[in-house]
Design an enzyme around this catalytic site. Sequence first.
Site, PDB file in Angstrom:
ATOM      1  N   LYS A   1      -0.099 -11.713  20.665  1.00  0.00           N
ATOM      2  CA  LYS A   1      -0.565 -12.986  20.098  1.00  0.00           C
ATOM      3  C   LYS A   1      -1.541 -13.701  21.030  1.00  0.00           C
ATOM      4  O   LYS A   1      -2.529 -14.289  20.582  1.00  0.00           O
ATOM      5  CB  LYS A   1       0.630 -13.884  19.776  1.00  0.00           C
ATOM      6  CG  LYS A   1       1.505 -13.304  18.674  1.00  0.00           C
ATOM      7  CD  LYS A   1       2.603 -14.222  18.258  1.00  0.00           C
ATOM      8  CE  LYS A   1       3.620 -13.485  17.375  1.00  0.00           C
ATOM      9  NZ  LYS A   1       3.041 -12.804  16.209  1.00  0.00           N
TER      10      LYS A   1
ATOM     11  N   ASP B 178      -2.948 -15.571  14.311  1.00  0.00           N
ATOM     12  CA  ASP B 178      -3.638 -15.706  15.605  1.00  0.00           C
ATOM     13  C   ASP B 178      -5.077 -16.174  15.394  1.00  0.00           C
ATOM     14  O   ASP B 178      -5.584 -17.019  16.146  1.00  0.00           O
ATOM     15  CB  ASP B 178      -3.625 -14.363  16.347  1.00  0.00           C
ATOM     16  CG  ASP B 178      -2.207 -13.903  16.640  1.00  0.00           C
ATOM     17  OD1 ASP B 178      -1.343 -14.777  16.857  1.00  0.00           O
ATOM     18  OD2 ASP B 178      -1.970 -12.683  16.640  1.00  0.00           O
TER      19      ASP B 178
ATOM     20  N   ALA C 225      -3.592 -12.363  23.460  1.00  0.00           N
ATOM     21  CA  ALA C 225      -4.878 -11.663  23.523  1.00  0.00           C
ATOM     22  C   ALA C 225      -5.622 -11.790  22.196  1.00  0.00           C
ATOM     23  O   ALA C 225      -6.857 -11.960  22.174  1.00  0.00           O
ATOM     24  CB  ALA C 225      -4.665 -10.200  23.878  1.00  0.00           C
ATOM     25  N   ASN C 226      -4.897 -11.712  21.086  1.00  0.00           N
ATOM     26  CA  ASN C 226      -5.555 -11.863  19.780  1.00  0.00           C
ATOM     27  C   ASN C 226      -6.221 -13.235  19.668  1.00  0.00           C
ATOM     28  O   ASN C 226      -7.358 -13.360  19.201  1.00  0.00           O
ATOM     29  CB  ASN C 226      -4.531 -11.724  18.648  1.00  0.00           C
ATOM     30  CG  ASN C 226      -3.997 -10.307  18.490  1.00  0.00           C
ATOM     31  OD1 ASN C 226      -4.586  -9.361  19.014  1.00  0.00           O
ATOM     32  ND2 ASN C 226      -2.886 -10.168  17.800  1.00  0.00           N
TER      33      ASN C 226
ATOM     34  N   GLY D  13       0.270 -18.638   4.769  1.00  0.00           N
ATOM     35  CA  GLY D  13      -0.423 -17.443   4.270  1.00  0.00           C
ATOM     36  C   GLY D  13      -1.596 -17.802   3.386  1.00  0.00           C
ATOM     37  O   GLY D  13      -2.391 -18.697   3.709  1.00  0.00           O
TER      38      GLY D  13
HETATM   39  O1  RIB Z   1       0.413 -11.772  15.728  1.00  0.00           O
HETATM   40  C1  RIB Z   1       0.216 -10.387  15.686  1.00  0.00           C
HETATM   41  C2  RIB Z   1       0.636  -9.777  16.986  1.00  0.00           C
HETATM   42  O2  RIB Z   1       2.025  -9.932  17.153  1.00  0.00           O
HETATM   43  C3  RIB Z   1       0.393  -8.290  17.095  1.00  0.00           C
HETATM   44  O3  RIB Z   1      -0.895  -7.979  17.569  1.00  0.00           O
HETATM   45  C4  RIB Z   1       1.517  -7.813  17.990  1.00  0.00           C
HETATM   46  O4  RIB Z   1       1.085  -7.355  19.224  1.00  0.00           O
HETATM   47  C5  RIB Z   1       2.465  -8.986  18.097  1.00  0.00           C
HETATM   48  O5  RIB Z   1       2.374  -9.603  19.316  1.00  0.00           O
END
Ligand code: RIB
Length: 298
Positions: free
Chosen positions: A40, A245, A42-43, A214
């Site tokens: 979350k 994210d 890094a995203n 959503g």
């Molecule tokens: O929010 C999605 C993320 O949740 C995924 O990329 C996974 O790594 C988890 O952390």
Amino acid sequence: MPKVVVVGSINMDLVAQAGRFPAPGETLSGERFVTCPGGKGANQAVAASRLGAQVVMVGAVGNDAFGRELVDGLDREGVVTRHVKVVDDIATGVALITVAGGENTIVVIPGANHTLTPADVEAAEADIASADVVLTQLEVPLATVEATAALAEKHGVPLILNPAPAIKLPAELLARASLLTPNEHELAIVLDQPDTPFPDLLAQLPGKVVMTRGEHGAYHVDTAGAFYHQPGCKVDAIDTTGAGDTFNAALAAHLQQGLKPAMHAAAAAAALSVTRFGAQGGMPTVGELATFLAEQTA
Ligand code: RIB
């Protein structure tokens, strides 16, 4: 260009795509398998960077192939990684994800993410002090999130706390967060009120919560008690992983424009993110988001 500091997780996502989810005890043949960057934290860092923010990531990876690949990927996305530490003897976090019919299930093994300490965040104090927004989630230790909130408060920097995976939040952390960004299910857990309808939960924290729902968009009750709904954007969903994210990152990147414009941009960015495979696969650039928003109003 806002400066966003993200304190959070860095995972390698191991993704199986299947026609449907297996039942407990069932073995199912899937359609494809891919590894792709996730976590979350890094995203959110990557999504904010693609949307034009200057992003500093505070996190931890293992001294292994996944860790090196993930840090290289963040570097390529323009995210500053000087506060991403590399730890020996503990593996980089991984997430086992099944995608079926546009939905997903996720099991996260935190690994190195759980070695991120308050001291690691304190080492990034100068970056936090000069940030426009600090963004964090709950895939790193709670004490680390609490230290992040304390530093953001000390320097008067707004803190967006995405309470995922959800826990009942300590009152002090709740008070320190400028904005919480749970989904409906997470909001009930954060407040430990499983049977209360979400409008009533939102009304308990006026001005504090942007709740995602959503494809239905996002909801907010302002400090005067007025209820606000930002509708979602209609798209064909391929993979919803990382949509939340992307929403958080876009909210952070646009927060200086005001909360309602930020919620509008966030809903649009999240919608775009589900149209491609992988948590980071569909995260839009500034230009892609601008084009999409223009098409929505045309
Ligand atoms: O929010 C999605 C993320 O949740 C995924 O990329 C996974 O790594 C988890 O952390």
